[in-house]
Write a protein that holds these residues in place. Structure first.
Motif, PDB file in Angstrom:
ATOM      1  N   LYS A   1      -7.563  -6.150 -28.308  1.00 21.73           N
ATOM      2  CA  LYS A   1      -6.572  -6.659 -29.258  1.00 21.73           C
ATOM      3  C   LYS A   1      -6.938  -8.062 -29.723  1.00 21.73           C
ATOM      4  N   GLU A   2      -7.279  -8.934 -28.760  1.00 16.04           N
ATOM      5  CA  GLU A   2      -7.650 -10.301 -29.134  1.00 16.04           C
ATOM      6  C   GLU A   2      -8.474 -10.975 -28.049  1.00 16.04           C
ATOM      7  N   VAL A   3      -9.310 -11.892 -28.497  1.00 17.99           N
ATOM      8  CA  VAL A   3      -9.937 -12.880 -27.616  1.00 17.99           C
ATOM      9  C   VAL A   3      -9.189 -14.171 -27.880  1.00 17.99           C
ATOM     10  N   ARG A   4      -8.665 -14.751 -26.805  1.00 17.53           N
ATOM     11  CA  ARG A   4      -7.761 -15.884 -27.026  1.00 17.53           C
ATOM     12  C   ARG A   4      -8.011 -17.019 -26.032  1.00 17.53           C
ATOM     13  N   ALA A   5      -7.927 -18.245 -26.550  1.00 18.72           N
ATOM     14  CA  ALA A   5      -7.950 -19.441 -25.710  1.00 18.72           C
ATOM     15  C   ALA A   5      -6.507 -19.878 -25.474  1.00 18.72           C
ATOM     16  N   TRP A   6      -6.161 -20.067 -24.208  1.00 19.93           N
ATOM     17  CA  TRP A   6      -4.812 -20.520 -23.834  1.00 19.93           C
ATOM     18  C   TRP A   6      -4.897 -21.963 -23.380  1.00 19.93           C
ATOM     19  N   THR A   7      -4.029 -22.802 -23.939  1.00 20.21           N
ATOM     20  CA  THR A   7      -4.072 -24.236 -23.673  1.00 20.21           C
ATOM     21  C   THR A   7      -3.262 -24.585 -22.435  1.00 20.21           C
ATOM     22  N   ILE A   8      -3.914 -25.299 -21.511  1.00 23.70           N
ATOM     23  CA  ILE A   8      -3.238 -25.794 -20.309  1.00 23.70           C
ATOM     24  C   ILE A   8      -3.621 -27.254 -20.096  1.00 23.70           C
ATOM     25  N   GLU A   9      -2.923 -27.914 -19.191  1.00 25.82           N
ATOM     26  CA  GLU A   9      -3.324 -29.257 -18.791  1.00 25.82           C
ATOM     27  C   GLU A   9      -4.313 -29.158 -17.640  1.00 25.82           C
ATOM     28  N   LYS A  10      -5.312 -30.039 -17.655  1.00 26.50           N
ATOM     29  CA  LYS A  10      -6.309 -30.038 -16.585  1.00 26.50           C
ATOM     30  C   LYS A  10      -5.611 -30.188 -15.234  1.00 26.50           C
ATOM     31  N   GLY A  11      -6.057 -29.387 -14.264  1.00 25.13           N
ATOM     32  CA  GLY A  11      -5.492 -29.481 -12.936  1.00 25.13           C
ATOM     33  C   GLY A  11      -4.374 -28.500 -12.641  1.00 25.13           C
ATOM     34  N   TRP A  12      -3.962 -27.733 -13.647  1.00 26.88           N
ATOM     35  CA  TRP A  12      -2.899 -26.751 -13.413  1.00 26.88           C
ATOM     36  C   TRP A  12      -3.386 -25.635 -12.503  1.00 26.88           C
ATOM     37  N   LYS A  13      -2.478 -25.191 -11.633  1.00 24.53           N
ATOM     38  CA  LYS A  13      -2.769 -24.057 -10.767  1.00 24.53           C
ATOM     39  C   LYS A  13      -2.473 -22.754 -11.510  1.00 24.53           C
ATOM     40  N   ALA A  14      -3.016 -21.665 -10.950  1.00 25.49           N
ATOM     41  CA  ALA A  14      -2.971 -20.368 -11.634  1.00 25.49           C
ATOM     42  C   ALA A  14      -1.577 -19.923 -12.070  1.00 25.49           C
ATOM     43  N   PRO A  15      -0.522 -20.014 -11.227  1.00 24.51           N
ATOM     44  CA  PRO A  15       0.794 -19.546 -11.678  1.00 24.51           C
ATOM     45  C   PRO A  15       1.321 -20.305 -12.898  1.00 24.51           C
ATOM     46  N   LYS A  16       1.123 -21.624 -12.912  1.00 27.38           N
ATOM     47  CA  LYS A  16       1.599 -22.409 -14.052  1.00 27.38           C
ATOM     48  C   LYS A  16       0.783 -22.085 -15.303  1.00 27.38           C
ATOM     49  N   ALA A  17      -0.524 -21.893 -15.121  1.00 29.65           N
ATOM     50  CA  ALA A  17      -1.378 -21.518 -16.256  1.00 29.65           C
ATOM     51  C   ALA A  17      -0.953 -20.169 -16.817  1.00 29.65           C
ATOM     52  N   ALA A  18      -0.545 -19.252 -15.935  1.00 25.53           N
ATOM     53  CA  ALA A  18      -0.107 -17.922 -16.379  1.00 25.53           C
ATOM     54  C   ALA A  18       1.154 -18.012 -17.231  1.00 25.53           C
ATOM     55  N   ALA A  19       1.982 -19.030 -16.969  1.00 23.97           N
ATOM     56  CA  ALA A  19       3.263 -19.165 -17.672  1.00 23.97           C
ATOM     57  C   ALA A  19       3.096 -19.435 -19.154  1.00 23.97           C
ATOM     58  N   VAL A  20       1.927 -19.929 -19.593  1.00 17.61           N
ATOM     59  CA  VAL A  20       1.754 -20.169 -21.030  1.00 17.61           C
ATOM     60  C   VAL A  20       1.659 -18.845 -21.792  1.00 17.61           C
ATOM     61  N   ILE A  21       1.332 -17.764 -21.086  1.00 19.21           N
ATOM     62  CA  ILE A  21       1.366 -16.438 -21.704  1.00 19.21           C
ATOM     63  C   ILE A  21       2.799 -15.924 -21.703  1.00 19.21           C
ATOM     64  N   HIS A  22       3.461 -16.009 -20.532  1.00 21.16           N
ATOM     65  CA  HIS A  22       4.864 -15.602 -20.428  1.00 21.16           C
ATOM     66  C   HIS A  22       5.438 -16.171 -19.138  1.00 21.16           C
ATOM     67  N   ASN A  23       6.674 -16.642 -19.194  1.00 18.05           N
ATOM     68  CA  ASN A  23       7.303 -17.225 -18.004  1.00 18.05           C
ATOM     69  C   ASN A  23       7.339 -16.251 -16.830  1.00 18.05           C
ATOM     70  N   ASP A  24       7.477 -14.948 -17.119  1.00 14.77           N
ATOM     71  CA  ASP A  24       7.543 -13.954 -16.050  1.00 14.77           C
ATOM     72  C   ASP A  24       6.249 -13.912 -15.237  1.00 14.77           C
ATOM     73  N   PHE A  25       5.130 -14.289 -15.869  1.00 14.25           N
ATOM     74  CA  PHE A  25       3.850 -14.282 -15.162  1.00 14.25           C
ATOM     75  C   PHE A  25       3.856 -15.292 -14.015  1.00 14.25           C
ATOM     76  N   GLU A  26       4.536 -16.424 -14.236  1.00 13.38           N
ATOM     77  CA  GLU A  26       4.614 -17.430 -13.179  1.00 13.38           C
ATOM     78  C   GLU A  26       5.610 -17.011 -12.097  1.00 13.38           C
ATOM     79  N   LYS A  27       6.756 -16.507 -12.537  1.00 11.01           N
ATOM     80  CA  LYS A  27       7.805 -16.129 -11.573  1.00 11.01           C
ATOM     81  C   LYS A  27       7.341 -15.022 -10.641  1.00 11.01           C
ATOM     82  N   GLY A  28       6.629 -14.044 -11.184  1.00 15.72           N
ATOM     83  CA  GLY A  28       6.217 -12.899 -10.367  1.00 15.72           C
ATOM     84  C   GLY A  28       4.749 -12.901  -9.998  1.00 15.72           C
ATOM     85  N   PHE A  29       4.108 -14.079 -10.061  1.00 15.51           N
ATOM     86  CA  PHE A  29       2.658 -14.180  -9.852  1.00 15.51           C
ATOM     87  C   PHE A  29       2.232 -13.568  -8.513  1.00 15.51           C
ATOM     88  N   ILE A  30       1.224 -12.698  -8.555  1.00 11.78           N
ATOM     89  CA  ILE A  30       0.628 -12.148  -7.332  1.00 11.78           C
ATOM     90  C   ILE A  30      -0.763 -12.748  -7.127  1.00 11.78           C
TER      91      ILE A  30
END
Length: 366
Positions: free
Chosen positions: A291-320
């Motif tokens: 569907k797409e190749v996409r760059a997601w913007t985060i701040e340097k030093g962010w951990k994976a759950p917070k980085a996932a939240a830029v796609i959708h908040n549910d990704f951070e809440k339910g991060f595995i």
């Protein structure tokens, strides 16, 4: 993400022309008289990143999405802006809202383009603008100091902050920017800066605006700007705003050919955008699908759950966990399947610090 770059400078130094070229649209009025920009113009500018095109060659997506940087074209400041000259107070408040300043400086002679100070002297122009930022900080700090001195009689914490504020006031009296204050690591200073958002504490990139000849051979104006920038730990990008604007209507390959004919390796604007992205403390991770190749913007030093939240908040809440492939591995092994087979896909948990260029999938509970 609430982060942005403000384009500042004296009137008629190439701010709006640069903004037009940045956005590839005539969104900012360029006119040969001061204060033609009355309201700040805002634009969201894609970050040039050739890695996206390389990923797309492998994945063949329907679309490509870049990371972006917010640029604000702030009207020309003049001497006395901190005291309200030339609509100064309004524009200084606009600068307060950005995190990085792109300070455009005119580094060429042209009798057909007026200069508010009637001569070309980039170091004088820099001093005018940056002194006004300091004077504006003094006004803010004085108001805060009055309150702190009253509070210090009753609160121990206020006394410590008042001491730092008093030292900073003496520092500013010498027309030195907040960015060179010795106690910037002090928690009381940081609390002050968070509240007052000192203008002279912001990261500065100097944009040395030259004519076509100045692109091919460094003139004395540019040399002076670079020497000053080195003394204050700032970066300089040399560009010809007029040429950059002329390339607005060209396709990317046409623009590259045009630059090559001029003997220029890369657009100054591309350099500015990438540098601004870095100075804002930002990084990109990638998702790569049909569907797409996409760059997601985060701040340097962010951990994976917070980085996932830029796609959708549910990704951070339910991060595995995160499935991670380094960019170079993804390219070398021609995609996800090849990287998996080569053992280059990693499973990372909640403490993983996302690296610029990671190609990622997130697993999460709904």
């Amino acid at each position: 993400m609430g982060l942005g770059v403000g384009i500042v400078g004296l009137p008629n130094v190439g701010k709006s022309t640069t903004f037009n070229a940045l956005t590839k649209a005539q969104n900012a009025e360029s006119a040969n008289y001061p204060f033609c920009t009355i309201e700040p113009n805002k634009a969201v500018v894609p970050v040039p990143d050739p890695r996206l095109e390389e990923l797309a060659k492998i994945v063949n997506p329907e679309r490509i999405q870049h990371s972006t940087v917010d640029f604000v074209d702030i009207a020309g400041l003049v001497k006395g802006a901190s005291a309200g000259e030339g609509l100064g107070n309004q524009f200084l408040s606009n600068i307060r809202e950005v995190e990085v300043i792109l300070h455009m400086v005119r580094c060429f002679e042209d009798e057909n383009i007026t200069h508010v100070e009637n001569s070309i002297n980039p170091l004088r122009d820099i001093e005018i603008i940056e002194s006004e930022l300091i004077f504006a900080d003094v006004q803010q700090l004085d108001k805060k100091l009055d309150r702190l001195k009253r509070q210090a009689k009753l609160e121990k914490g206020a006394q410590a902050m008042a001491e730092v504020a008093t030292e900073l006031r003496a520092h500013l009296d010498d027309i030195k920017p907040v960015s060179t204050f010795a106690r910037r690591d002090d928690e009381n200073f940081q609390a002050l800066d968070k509240e007052l958002r000192f203008l002279s504490n912001k990261t500065i990139i100097y944009g040395a605006n030259v004519d076509e000849a100045g692109l091919l051979e460094e003139n004395s104006f540019v040399k002076a700007v670079k020497e000053h920038a080195k003394s204050v730990g700032a970066d300089v990008v040399v560009l010809c705003a007029k040429i950059e604007e002329e390339m607005i209507g060209l396709e990317d390959d046409e623009a590259e050919e045009f630059l090559k004919e001029l003997g220029i390796e890369e657009s100054g604007l591309k350099q500015i955008i990438r540098l601004a992205f870095d100075k804002l403390g930002l990084a990109s991770y990638f998702t790569a699908g049909v569907k797409e190749v996409r760059a997601w913007t985060i701040e340097k030093g962010w951990k994976a759950p917070k980085a996932a939240a830029v796609i959708h908040n549910d990704f951070e809440k339910g991060f595995i966990r995160a499935e991670v492939i380094g960019y170079n591995d993804f390219i070398a092994f021609k995609g996800e399947a090849g990287s998996k087979e080569a053992g280059k896909m990693r499973l990372e948990g909640k403490e993983y610090i996302v690296q610029d260029g990671d190609v990622m999938h997130f697993r999460f509970n709904v």
